[in-house]
Scaffold this motif. Structure first.
Motif, PDB file in Angstrom:
ATOM      1  N   GLY A  13       0.814  -1.212   0.000  1.00  0.00           N
ATOM      2  CA  GLY A  13       0.000   0.000   0.000  1.00  0.00           C
ATOM      3  C   GLY A  13       0.840   1.251   0.000  1.00  0.00           C
ATOM      4  N   SER A  14       2.023   1.185  -0.567  1.00  0.00           N
ATOM      5  CA  SER A  14       2.923   2.330  -0.578  1.00  0.00           C
ATOM      6  C   SER A  14       2.199   3.586  -1.026  1.00  0.00           C
ATOM      7  N   ARG A  25      -7.302   9.945 -10.601  1.00  0.00           N
ATOM      8  CA  ARG A  25      -8.565   9.240 -10.402  1.00  0.00           C
ATOM      9  C   ARG A  25      -9.748  10.186 -10.493  1.00  0.00           C
ATOM     10  N   GLY A  26      -9.540  11.419 -10.063  1.00  0.00           N
ATOM     11  CA  GLY A  26     -10.610  12.415 -10.119  1.00  0.00           C
ATOM     12  C   GLY A  26     -11.431  12.525  -8.855  1.00  0.00           C
ATOM     13  N   HIS A  27     -11.073  11.767  -7.820  1.00  0.00           N
ATOM     14  CA  HIS A  27     -11.759  11.896  -6.538  1.00  0.00           C
ATOM     15  C   HIS A  27     -10.916  11.269  -5.436  1.00  0.00           C
ATOM     16  N   LEU A  28     -11.177  11.696  -4.215  1.00  0.00           N
ATOM     17  CA  LEU A  28     -10.535  11.178  -3.021  1.00  0.00           C
ATOM     18  C   LEU A  28     -11.320   9.975  -2.516  1.00  0.00           C
ATOM     19  N   VAL A  29     -10.636   8.983  -1.935  1.00  0.00           N
ATOM     20  CA  VAL A  29     -11.306   7.850  -1.297  1.00  0.00           C
ATOM     21  C   VAL A  29     -11.005   7.927   0.200  1.00  0.00           C
ATOM     22  N   GLU A  88      -6.798   0.619  -0.314  1.00  0.00           N
ATOM     23  CA  GLU A  88      -8.232   0.706  -0.599  1.00  0.00           C
ATOM     24  C   GLU A  88      -8.746   2.121  -0.362  1.00  0.00           C
ATOM     25  N   ILE A  89      -8.153   2.807   0.604  1.00  0.00           N
ATOM     26  CA  ILE A  89      -8.527   4.191   0.889  1.00  0.00           C
ATOM     27  C   ILE A  89      -7.270   5.056   0.861  1.00  0.00           C
ATOM     28  N   ASP A  90      -7.455   6.356   0.616  1.00  0.00           N
ATOM     29  CA  ASP A  90      -6.331   7.295   0.579  1.00  0.00           C
ATOM     30  C   ASP A  90      -6.035   7.868   1.953  1.00  0.00           C
TER      31      ASP A  90
END
Length: 331
Positions: A13-14, A25-29, A88-90
């Motif tokens: 997950g680096s 991506r165009g959006h934050l997770v 999976e999430i930022d």
């Protein structure tokens, strides 16, 4: 504390280039809780609301000039760290306590967004005024948190005994408490305000004044990406500095037209190019306040005196108003 962060997960997950990937991506997770009132919970229309939610919206505003460009993924206490490490999430913005073991397990906590402490919900009919009166009591709590360890430390230090009953989630924990299976429900005090409202008769329950632990809530990011860590930290600091400068969501446009204070001008992107170091535009902090507000705006909107929770600012007041919230200068 039911979590394990391995080097393999950290490597997979680096976080190198997180901002670049978010932009592409165009959006934050954003990883949030599945339902903590005032912090992250869907409303009747399915829209996410809360202080942790607003933090992620502020990040999206700074990056995209659009607070809607964020996807929220609810995370359980047990799964939240794996979700972050796997990519999976930022960012994890989910009432998560900053501890040494978590901070050294391949993740970072850039900034404290909410100062909390572990408390207790009890029935008024028990006439309990102090935690010490819970000696030999049965206490319900949720698995996968620091709550059980705090409880053990506090009671052992004082030579008191208790019985603990743990559950997988807050719904099960509250249900057991309401059914009379335990004498008290223990978790972060901020969560207890919302849990009390879920009971059949909220006025029959009280949150004890005492806190038995320090619970500094902080967003989590993966190690190895200083730019992303800085951006997450300075998103919060911008909201704090804006509040201190008197810049609110309601007056931000007027302030941008007539601001005289050098501090206000820097916050509003009128002087200097302080967004460049974060990989953002000059008006990044202005975007945050325009779309989401300052820290006080977000606090009052989600958990403050005009909300059903009515959580006092307390330690979360600005440093010059008796609290601990202190933003380094933008300069």
């Amino acid at each position: 504390m039911l979590f394990c962060l391995t080097p393999a997960l950290a490597q997979n997950g680096s976080a190198q280039g997180t901002l670049a990937r978010v932009k592409a991506r165009g959006h934050l997770v954003c990883g949030v809780s599945g339902g903590v009132a005032g912090f992250s919970i869907p409303d009747s229309q399915g829209q996410w609301r809360g202080l942790d939610v607003d933090f992620c919206r502020a990040l999206a505003a700074a990056i995209f000039d659009d607070p809607a460009k964020v996807r929220f993924i609810p995370q359980s206490s047990a799964a939240r760290f794996t979700a972050l490490q796997s990519g999976e999430i930022d960012v994890l913005s989910r009432n998560t306590t900053w501890t040494l073991s978590r901070d050294t397990a391949a993740m970072n906590f850039p900034v404290i967004t909410f100062y909390d402490g572990q408390g207790f919900l009890v029935r008024k009919s028990l006439n309990i005024a102090s935690v010490k009166q819970l000696d030999r009591a049965t206490i319900c709590l949720q698995q996968g948190t620091t709550t059980e360890l705090n409880l053990a430390d506090w009671f052992r230090t004082r030579g008191l005994t208790y019985k603990v009953v743990t559950f997988a989630n807050s719904e099960q924990t509250l249900g057991a408490y309401e059914s009379g299976r335990c004498d008290a429900y223990s978790t972060d005090k901020s969560s207890l305000y919302g849990e009390r409202l879920k009971t059949a008769h909220p006025d029959e329950h009280v949150i004890l004044d005492e806190a038995i632990s320090k619970e500094p809530f902080a967003p989590g990011v993966r190690q190895g990406d200083d730019q992303w860590r800085d951006l997450v930290a300075w998103t919060h600091y911008a909201m704090i500095d804006a509040e201190e400068a008197g810049i609110t969501q309601a007056n931000v446009e007027e302030m941008r037209r007539s601001a005289l204070s050098p501090d206000a001008k820097r916050i509003l992107g009128l002087e200097g190019k302080y967004g460049e170091g974060l990989g953002l535009t000059t008006d990044w902090a202005y975007r945050i306040v325009r779309h989401v507000g300052n820290y006080g705006d977000a606090f009052e909107r989600n958990v403050g005196a005009q909300t059903p929770l009515k959580i006092p600012r307390g330690l979360n007041a600005l440093w010059n108003q008796g609290g601990l919230q202190y933003g380094p200068p933008i300069r």
